[in-house]
Motif scaffolding. Structure first.
Motif, PDB file in Angstrom:
ATOM      1  N   ARG A   1      75.398  20.499  69.275  1.00 23.76           N
ATOM      2  CA  ARG A   1      74.890  19.510  68.337  1.00 23.76           C
ATOM      3  C   ARG A   1      73.470  19.095  68.706  1.00 23.76           C
ATOM      4  NH1 ARG A   1      78.587  14.920  68.494  1.00 23.76           N
ATOM      5  NH2 ARG A   1      77.203  14.366  70.174  1.00 23.76           N
ATOM      6  N   ALA A   2      73.211  18.974  70.005  1.00 20.29           N
ATOM      7  CA  ALA A   2      71.894  18.506  70.427  1.00 20.29           C
ATOM      8  C   ALA A   2      70.831  19.589  70.211  1.00 20.29           C
ATOM      9  CB  ALA A   2      71.936  18.098  71.895  1.00 20.29           C
ATOM     10  N   MET A   3      71.175  20.826  70.494  1.00 18.00           N
ATOM     11  CA  MET A   3      70.177  21.901  70.437  1.00 18.00           C
ATOM     12  C   MET A   3      70.014  22.491  69.042  1.00 18.00           C
ATOM     13  SD  MET A   3      70.625  24.461  73.606  1.00 18.00           S
ATOM     14  CE  MET A   3      69.784  25.836  72.822  1.00 18.00           C
ATOM     15  N   GLY A   4      71.107  22.545  68.312  1.00 15.80           N
ATOM     16  CA  GLY A   4      71.121  23.259  67.033  1.00 15.80           C
ATOM     17  C   GLY A   4      69.912  23.009  66.154  1.00 15.80           C
ATOM     18  N   PRO A   5      69.631  21.751  65.812  1.00 16.05           N
ATOM     19  CA  PRO A   5      68.551  21.519  64.856  1.00 16.05           C
ATOM     20  C   PRO A   5      67.160  21.776  65.427  1.00 16.05           C
ATOM     21  CG  PRO A   5      69.982  19.580  65.074  1.00 16.05           C
ATOM     22  CD  PRO A   5      70.326  20.514  66.174  1.00 16.05           C
ATOM     23  N   VAL A   6      66.997  21.727  66.731  1.00 16.11           N
ATOM     24  CA  VAL A   6      65.634  21.703  67.279  1.00 16.11           C
ATOM     25  C   VAL A   6      65.216  22.949  68.058  1.00 16.11           C
ATOM     26  CG1 VAL A   6      65.478  19.194  67.371  1.00 16.11           C
ATOM     27  CG2 VAL A   6      66.457  20.432  69.292  1.00 16.11           C
ATOM     28  N   TRP A   7      66.151  23.830  68.410  1.00 13.28           N
ATOM     29  CA  TRP A   7      65.736  24.879  69.351  1.00 13.28           C
ATOM     30  C   TRP A   7      64.714  25.834  68.756  1.00 13.28           C
ATOM     31  CZ3 TRP A   7      66.307  30.247  69.273  1.00 13.28           C
ATOM     32  CH2 TRP A   7      67.126  30.759  68.271  1.00 13.28           C
ATOM     33  N   GLU A   8      64.800  26.114  67.446  1.00 17.41           N
ATOM     34  CA  GLU A   8      63.805  27.020  66.843  1.00 17.41           C
ATOM     35  C   GLU A   8      62.409  26.402  66.938  1.00 17.41           C
ATOM     36  OE1 GLU A   8      64.397  29.864  64.743  1.00 17.41           O
ATOM     37  OE2 GLU A   8      66.502  29.721  64.172  1.00 17.41           O
ATOM     38  N   ALA A   9      62.344  25.092  66.628  1.00 21.21           N
ATOM     39  CA  ALA A   9      61.045  24.422  66.681  1.00 21.21           C
ATOM     40  C   ALA A   9      60.546  24.371  68.124  1.00 21.21           C
ATOM     41  CB  ALA A   9      61.159  23.023  66.098  1.00 21.21           C
ATOM     42  N   ASN A  10      61.443  24.089  69.062  1.00 22.47           N
ATOM     43  CA  ASN A  10      61.023  24.024  70.466  1.00 22.47           C
ATOM     44  C   ASN A  10      60.493  25.370  70.965  1.00 22.47           C
ATOM     45  OD1 ASN A  10      61.846  21.417  70.416  1.00 22.47           O
ATOM     46  ND2 ASN A  10      63.770  21.762  71.513  1.00 22.47           N
ATOM     47  N   HIS A  11      61.075  26.431  70.430  1.00 28.60           N
ATOM     48  CA  HIS A  11      60.677  27.774  70.825  1.00 28.60           C
ATOM     49  C   HIS A  11      59.264  28.110  70.334  1.00 28.60           C
ATOM     50  CE1 HIS A  11      61.094  32.032  71.605  1.00 28.60           C
ATOM     51  NE2 HIS A  11      60.783  32.284  70.361  1.00 28.60           N
ATOM     52  N   MET A  12      58.852  27.429  69.256  1.00 31.72           N
ATOM     53  CA  MET A  12      57.556  27.770  68.646  1.00 31.72           C
ATOM     54  C   MET A  12      56.366  27.480  69.559  1.00 31.72           C
ATOM     55  SD  MET A  12      58.020  29.300  65.939  1.00 31.72           S
ATOM     56  CE  MET A  12      56.277  29.377  65.543  1.00 31.72           C
ATOM     57  N   TRP A  13      56.546  26.580  70.525  1.00 32.28           N
ATOM     58  CA  TRP A  13      55.420  26.302  71.423  1.00 32.28           C
ATOM     59  C   TRP A  13      55.013  27.552  72.190  1.00 32.28           C
ATOM     60  CZ3 TRP A  13      53.004  22.246  70.076  1.00 32.28           C
ATOM     61  CH2 TRP A  13      53.690  21.164  69.525  1.00 32.28           C
ATOM     62  N   LEU A  14      55.988  28.394  72.483  1.00 28.91           N
ATOM     63  CA  LEU A  14      55.680  29.640  73.184  1.00 28.91           C
ATOM     64  C   LEU A  14      54.845  30.567  72.292  1.00 28.91           C
ATOM     65  CD1 LEU A  14      56.116  31.556  75.598  1.00 28.91           C
ATOM     66  CD2 LEU A  14      58.165  32.367  74.468  1.00 28.91           C
ATOM     67  N   ILE A  15      55.266  30.666  71.014  1.00 27.23           N
ATOM     68  CA  ILE A  15      54.520  31.505  70.078  1.00 27.23           C
ATOM     69  C   ILE A  15      53.086  31.004  69.962  1.00 27.23           C
ATOM     70  CG2 ILE A  15      54.511  32.468  67.758  1.00 27.23           C
ATOM     71  CD1 ILE A  15      57.122  33.013  68.899  1.00 27.23           C
TER      72      ILE A  15
ATOM     73  N   HIS B   1      77.551  29.442  67.434  1.00 21.18           N
ATOM     74  CA  HIS B   1      77.703  28.318  66.516  1.00 21.18           C
ATOM     75  C   HIS B   1      78.190  28.755  65.140  1.00 21.18           C
ATOM     76  CE1 HIS B   1      76.964  24.142  65.595  1.00 21.18           C
ATOM     77  NE2 HIS B   1      76.499  24.519  64.437  1.00 21.18           N
ATOM     78  N   TYR B   2      77.722  29.895  64.668  1.00 20.43           N
ATOM     79  CA  TYR B   2      77.978  30.259  63.275  1.00 20.43           C
ATOM     80  C   TYR B   2      79.035  31.324  63.078  1.00 20.43           C
ATOM     81  CZ  TYR B   2      74.438  27.223  61.479  1.00 20.43           C
ATOM     82  OH  TYR B   2      73.743  26.112  61.130  1.00 20.43           O
ATOM     83  N   ASP B   3      79.653  31.784  64.156  1.00 19.77           N
ATOM     84  CA  ASP B   3      80.734  32.743  63.959  1.00 19.77           C
ATOM     85  C   ASP B   3      81.824  32.085  63.117  1.00 19.77           C
ATOM     86  OD1 ASP B   3      82.622  34.663  64.065  1.00 19.77           O
ATOM     87  OD2 ASP B   3      82.413  35.078  66.200  1.00 19.77           O
TER      88      ASP B   3
ATOM     89  N   TYR C   1      79.919  34.902  73.955  1.00 18.76           N
ATOM     90  CA  TYR C   1      78.641  34.273  73.547  1.00 18.76           C
ATOM     91  C   TYR C   1      78.169  33.296  74.609  1.00 18.76           C
ATOM     92  CZ  TYR C   1      80.141  35.729  68.837  1.00 18.76           C
ATOM     93  OH  TYR C   1      80.574  36.416  67.753  1.00 18.76           O
ATOM     94  N   THR C   2      79.090  32.451  75.083  1.00 17.41           N
ATOM     95  CA  THR C   2      78.688  31.439  76.057  1.00 17.41           C
ATOM     96  C   THR C   2      78.157  32.091  77.329  1.00 17.41           C
ATOM     97  OG1 THR C   2      80.315  29.904  75.176  1.00 17.41           O
ATOM     98  CG2 THR C   2      79.468  29.433  77.364  1.00 17.41           C
ATOM     99  N   ALA C   3      78.868  33.126  77.788  1.00 20.14           N
ATOM    100  CA  ALA C   3      78.416  33.795  79.006  1.00 20.14           C
ATOM    101  C   ALA C   3      77.015  34.366  78.795  1.00 20.14           C
ATOM    102  CB  ALA C   3      79.392  34.903  79.380  1.00 20.14           C
TER     103      ALA C   3
END
Ligand code: HDD
Ligand code: HEM
Ligand code: HEM
Lengths: 337, 432
Positions: A47-61, A104-106, A117-119
């Motif tokens: 729940r905490a990561m789902g909405p934000v991880w794509e945006a957080n990843h963009m800093w690398l790009i 998350h989406y399976d 997936y978790t591993a």
């Protein structure tokens, strides 16, 4: 122009470590034994990561784009000398992002596939964090040799050794620490909250320990960190402040001030990066032939102007939307007690 | 495999992989927003179900698109440092705007996926639409960067060094418009038809007929419209190639000798040894007409170029034939669909035709990139820098290739498996 770009690089790096870092750290935390809290912990992390991880990843790009447009020589030198660690990092990023979303989406949530997936998610989080540290450590060792075509000297030696490994471990510890601090505010369940506080305490200890390890390992390097820090009171003060802030941090943790603990922990990590920055600025990397500085290796002014323009205009859109994103999902001080 | 071949294979494979997810990432949000809009207007729960089903697909595919795109941005340096050392400063601009658009896209998708209960319905709908809009804009920017490799602009090249750099001119190079137009239509077309095909098949099998018919209609709005427009955009692209890259056009058509009243050959294989086309149907004058709008115009042939500057002929020609063949077929399908849709009933044979054509758009899209990329060889920057001078000095690139081959094939298999589970779950819920 170059100052603005260097600030953008510094800001993106900081935000990537803070925001992306806590996403990586969440994966690392899932590696640790959790007993019967395992499922509940997974739900909170999703729940905490789902909405934000794509945006957080963009800093690398963003970092990559600024580098290859504004400082093409630095970018290509890095990509040639550090080909292997970059590749390792990429594999980790690919596996990690996919596994997280698959989990998350399976449509069929069954223990076996979820376990896989978790591993994958948590192992690749640890893996990528370590390689990021190894890459960071390789920049300033003075071993990167663009002139060499010897397989070992050109493509292994720059990142091989105890010191990069120690920095890799350090980064992984920082990430796990950040994630624990962050997750404390993401759940209302007392038991889980206690677990994250405990993890943060362990993470805290490990960060200090790994930090010491980095200092010790650097004794075998061209220039050792203790020597570099002791020479300059400013640098020493930064390290001291970062360590002292742990006291403040735990006061806030004890008082359950979620937002303040997050700010202090972020401040500590920022100080570590600032320490790194004052140690090497304005050099992006140090090669066997000498340092490559942002000021000497920049693209022509016309390019820099366009890049700064794009970044400034982009910021006008990105920062408000990011703010909105975090506000919608984070509602400032976490769940109310 | 030597290092250059391995690096090329890696690039081709990574891009060929990424482009599928990129096309989906640009197009699916529009389908999703259309369904969502219909739900908000009509309050028919079937549309809500459809929106959520597509949304889950978007979430999975978007993530794979994002990570494979990250790989690409690194690979520009990992594989082609010789290229990036010069090109970075020149064409970084579209990439930096692309980065901005991606950032907004990543934010919008977070808001849309998780914001169902946290935002007002129409605000939430807007975030979904924004995912599509920002994705579409970023697609245009990347293709502009690729256009620059075909029609370099915005710098002077003196003794192997670029000077006088003008990033704005480089971005708006002579190829950016026709390539972006054609590519964005291709994305709409390929994804629209693929989605329509899946739902047509489920409909014909009697699964959840109401849901699947509604899905099919939404997807075909995009698929059919783009299919009808595509041959025009493709013809426009051909004219531009004739003007900008005569060697590529000659390779596409297997046109060896410069001549007036040049023929267009349908099918056949070019033979570089004898410098002739083997087989195929030649229609005199048609190539001159299509390329220069004049039956008697002169079309430059491969004889005007040194042998070592010829692109691989067979690959380029065959890929082009595949693309245009499919493009013509799909345009016909689009027209038929519009025709029957306006008459009110879709006959079953037409639905079967939609099923049969489902994968073709993607095939054409990949073929189109092969035409563009292979047809540009041996140049990485047309007329300026050769691909072999751009490749990385790192040895052992085959391992890099095998690593990503394995990784991506696994990822592709996992994605297909997951989507299948997704579709089956929804169909079960809706009965049939
Ligand atoms: C669904 C996909 C699809 C379909 C049906 C078509 N194309 Fe296409 N084509 C593409 C997908 C595509 C592409 C993948 O999007 C390319 C690669 C690069 C680009 O800009 O578009 C492309 C490139 C491309 C080029 C090379 C452009 C360049 O190198 O600058 C030409 C000349 C054409 N196309 C012509 C056509 C014609 C005459 C078609 C007739 C029906 C056609 N295409 C259908
Ligand atoms: C996204 C769809 C694309 C596909 C499917 C694709 C496909 C290919 C193929 C098949 C090759 C190999 C050519 C050969 O070996 O003869 C290639 C090479 C290459 N492509 Fe593309 N391409 C795409 C878009 C792009 C874009 C947008 C860029 C950069 C802006 C790009 C940059 C390159 C480079 C640098 C090479 C290596 C040099 C060369 O062989 O030309 N490509 N690509
Ligand atoms: C050398 C060429 C390319 C590079 C370096 C590149 C880079 C990237 C990167 C870094 C991302 C991740 C962004 C994120 O995290 O959201 C991405 C995703 C994406 N790319 Fe590419 N890309 C290339 C080719 C293309 C092409 C040719 C297109 C379309 C015409 C395209 C369209 C997209 C879209 C729409 C996304 C958003 C993610 C999604 O919708 O799945 N890219 N790309």
């Amino acid at each position: 122009m170059i100052d603005i770009l260097v600030s953008f690089i510094a800001a993106s790096l900081l935000l990537y470590v803070l925001l992306g870092g806590s996403d990586f750290g969440a994966g690392i935390i899932e590696l640790l034994p959790a007993g019967r809290l395992r499922e509940a912990q997974k739900v909170v992390i999703n729940r905490a990561m789902g909405p934000v991880w794509e945006a957080n990843h963009m800093w690398l790009i963003l970092l990559v784009v600024i580098l290859f447009m504004g400082f093409p020589t630095i970018f290509t030198t890095l990509m040639i000398a550090l080909h292997i660690p970059m590749l390792a990092l990429l594999v980790g990023i690919v596996v990690r992002g996919s596994a997280f979303v698959f989990r998350h989406y399976d449509a069929v949530q069954e223990p076996r596939s979820q376990g896989i997936y978790t591993a994958l998610f948590s192992l690749s989080s640890l893996w990528s964090a370590c390689w990021l540290g190894i890459i960071a450590a390789s920049l300033n060792r003075g071993i990167i040799d663009p002139a060499s075509r010897d397989v070992w000297a050109a493509w292994f030696a720059p990142w091989w050794g105890v010191y990069p490994l120690a920095v890799g471990a350090f980064v992984a510890c920082i990430y796990a620490f950040l994630a624990s601090i962050y997750l404390v505010g993401e759940t209302e369940e007392p038991e889980l909250k206690r677990r994250f506080v405990r993890l943060a305490a362990w993470g805290n200890g490990l960060v200090v320990l790994a930090g010491g390890l980095v200092f010790a390992a650097s004794l075998g390097e061209r220039e050792s960190l203790p020597a570099a820090f002791l020479r300059d009171p400013l640098k020493l003060a930064i390290v001291g402040l970062a360590t002292l802030l742990f006291v403040v941090l735990w006061v806030f943790v004890a008082k359950r001030r979620t937002l303040l603990t997050r700010i202090v922990a972020s401040g500590q990590v920022a100080l570590i990066l600032i320490g790194w920055y004052v140690l090497y600025a304005p050099n992006a990397l140090i090669t066997a032939q000498g340092p490559l500085s942002f000021y000497d290796e920049a693209a022509p002014p016309a390019t820099l102007r366009q890049l700064v323009l794009a970044l400034l205009i982009g910021s006008v859109f990105i920062f408000p939307s990011l703010f909105y994103l975090f506000r919608v999902f984070k509602r400032s001080d976490g769940p109310k007690e | 495999m030597n290092n250059l071949t391995a690096a090329r294979a890696t690039m081709a494979f990574s891009l060929g992989f990424h482009i599928i997810f990129a096309a989906i990432g640009m197009t699916m949000p529009f389908l999703m927003s259309a369904a969502h809009w219909l739900y908000l207007k009509k309050k028919d729960p079937v549309y809500l179900e459809l929106t959520k089903m597509w949304m889950k697909g978007v979430a999975i595919l978007f993530a794979v698109g994002a990570v494979s795109g990250t790989v690409l941005s690194f690979e520009l340096g990992l594989l082609w440092p010789g290229f990036m050392r010069h090109a970075g400063a020149i064409i970084g601009m579209p990439f930096s705007w692309e980065g901005t658009a991606f950032f907004l896209e990543a934010i919008a998708i977070g808001l849309f996926l998780y914001g169902w209960k946290r935002m007002k319905p129409w605000v939430h709908w807007t975030t979904g639409l924004l995912v599509g809009v920002t994705g579409f804009i970023s697609g245009i920017f990347v293709v502009a960067a690729n256009g620059w490799m075909n029609a370099p602009a915005g710098f002077d090249w003196v003794d192997g060094v670029a000077s006088n750099i003008d990033p704005v001119k480089a971005m708006f190079n002579q190829a950016w418009f026709h390539q972006s137009l054609h590519m964005q239509l291709a994305a709409l077309q390929a994804v629209g038809l693929a989605v329509a095909g899946i739902h047509a098949w489920l409909y014909l099998r009697g699964r959840a007929p109401d849901l699947n018919m509604k899905a099919l209609r939404i997807a075909m709005v995009f698929g059919a419209a783009a299919s009808i427009a595509q041959p025009f955009a493709g013809h426009f692209a051909g004219e531009r190639v004739a003007a900008l890259q005569p060697a590529k056009l000659a390779a596409i058509e297997g046109h060896f000798a410069t001549s007036r009243r040049a023929p267009l050959t349908i099918g056949g294989l070019p033979d570089a040894e004898t410098r002739t086309m083997k087989g195929g149907i030649a229609i005199p004058g048609l190539l001159s007409l299509l390329a220069h709008r004049d039956l008697n115009a002169e079309v430059i042939g491969l004889d005007q170029f040194p042998r070592e500057d010829w692109p691989p002929l067979v690959i380029t020609h065959v890929a082009f034939q595949v693309m245009v063949g499919i493009g013509s077929l799909l345009a016909l399908l689009g027209v038929l669909y519009v025709w029957f849709r306006r008459r009110g009933a879709l006959p079953r044979w037409l639905l079967w035709a939609v099923v049969a054509c489902a994968p073709l758009g993607m095939v054409a899209l990949e073929a189109g990139w092969v035409v563009t990329e292979v047809g540009r060889q041996p140049w990485i920057i047309y007329g300026i820098m050769r691909t072999k001078d751009a490749v990385t000095p790192v040895p052992g690139m085959v391992y890099h290739f095998y690593l990503f081959l394995g990784l991506y094939l696994t990822l592709a298999a996992a994605t297909v498996w997951l989507l299948r589970r997704q579709i089956l779950a929804v169909q079960q819920k809706f009965g049939g």
